[in-house]
Design a protein around this motif. Sequence first.
Motif, short mmCIF file in Angstrom:
data_model
loop_
_atom_site.label_atom_id
_atom_site.label_comp_id
_atom_site.label_asym_id
_atom_site.label_seq_id
_atom_site.Cartn_x
_atom_site.Cartn_y
_atom_site.Cartn_z
N LEU A 41 11.85 -2.17 -39.07
CA LEU A 41 11.07 -2.87 -38.04
C LEU A 41 12.00 -3.70 -37.17
N LYS A 42 12.91 -4.42 -37.82
CA LYS A 42 13.81 -5.32 -37.10
C LYS A 42 14.91 -4.57 -36.36
N LEU A 45 13.11 -0.49 -34.64
CA LEU A 45 11.89 -0.38 -33.85
C LEU A 45 11.66 -1.56 -32.90
N GLY A 46 12.56 -2.53 -32.94
CA GLY A 46 12.42 -3.67 -32.05
C GLY A 46 11.23 -4.56 -32.38
N GLU A 47 10.80 -4.55 -33.63
CA GLU A 47 9.65 -5.34 -34.06
C GLU A 47 10.11 -6.49 -34.96
N ALA A 48 10.97 -7.33 -34.40
CA ALA A 48 11.55 -8.43 -35.18
C ALA A 48 10.48 -9.40 -35.68
N ASN A 49 9.43 -9.64 -34.88
CA ASN A 49 8.37 -10.55 -35.32
C ASN A 49 7.65 -10.02 -36.55
N ALA A 50 7.36 -8.74 -36.58
CA ALA A 50 6.70 -8.14 -37.74
C ALA A 50 7.61 -8.21 -38.96
N ALA A 51 8.89 -7.94 -38.77
CA ALA A 51 9.84 -8.02 -39.88
C ALA A 51 9.93 -9.44 -40.42
N ARG A 53 7.65 -11.70 -40.33
CA ARG A 53 6.41 -12.01 -41.08
C ARG A 53 6.51 -11.50 -42.51
N PRO A 97 0.41 -14.29 -35.86
CA PRO A 97 1.34 -13.40 -35.14
C PRO A 97 1.81 -14.03 -33.84
N ALA A 99 2.26 -12.84 -30.93
CA ALA A 99 1.47 -12.46 -29.77
C ALA A 99 0.18 -13.29 -29.68
#
Length: 103
Positions: A41-42, A45-51, A53, A97, A99
């Motif tokens: 994720l980090k 996939l560029g989903e650092a916020n999800a990672a 969490r 989250p 967002a």
Amino acid sequence: MSLFVSRHLLQFSLRHGSAPDIAGQDKANPLATMLSAAMPLKYGLGEANAATRIETAVTVTLDRGFRTGDIYAPGTKLVGCKEISEEVLKAVESQVPAAAAAL
């Protein structure tokens, strides 16, 4: 975890042991697999916020004293795979989250 990178493909593969000696006994520790899931994720996939969490939820769960048998110590609460997973999920759900916080 393994990572394969080419010009057109980025592939992450989670690796973990099967632990047949404790299969079906609710003794496995799922935390490393959860943290491994945060890595693509980090970093892929560029989903650092999800990672973050996920990582924070694991830390919160450990800070609250929950432990599976392999990392149990006096003064902590011994739980199985199912309960520690449920505690991590509660910790994820309790976070706002990024967002949603921006709204």
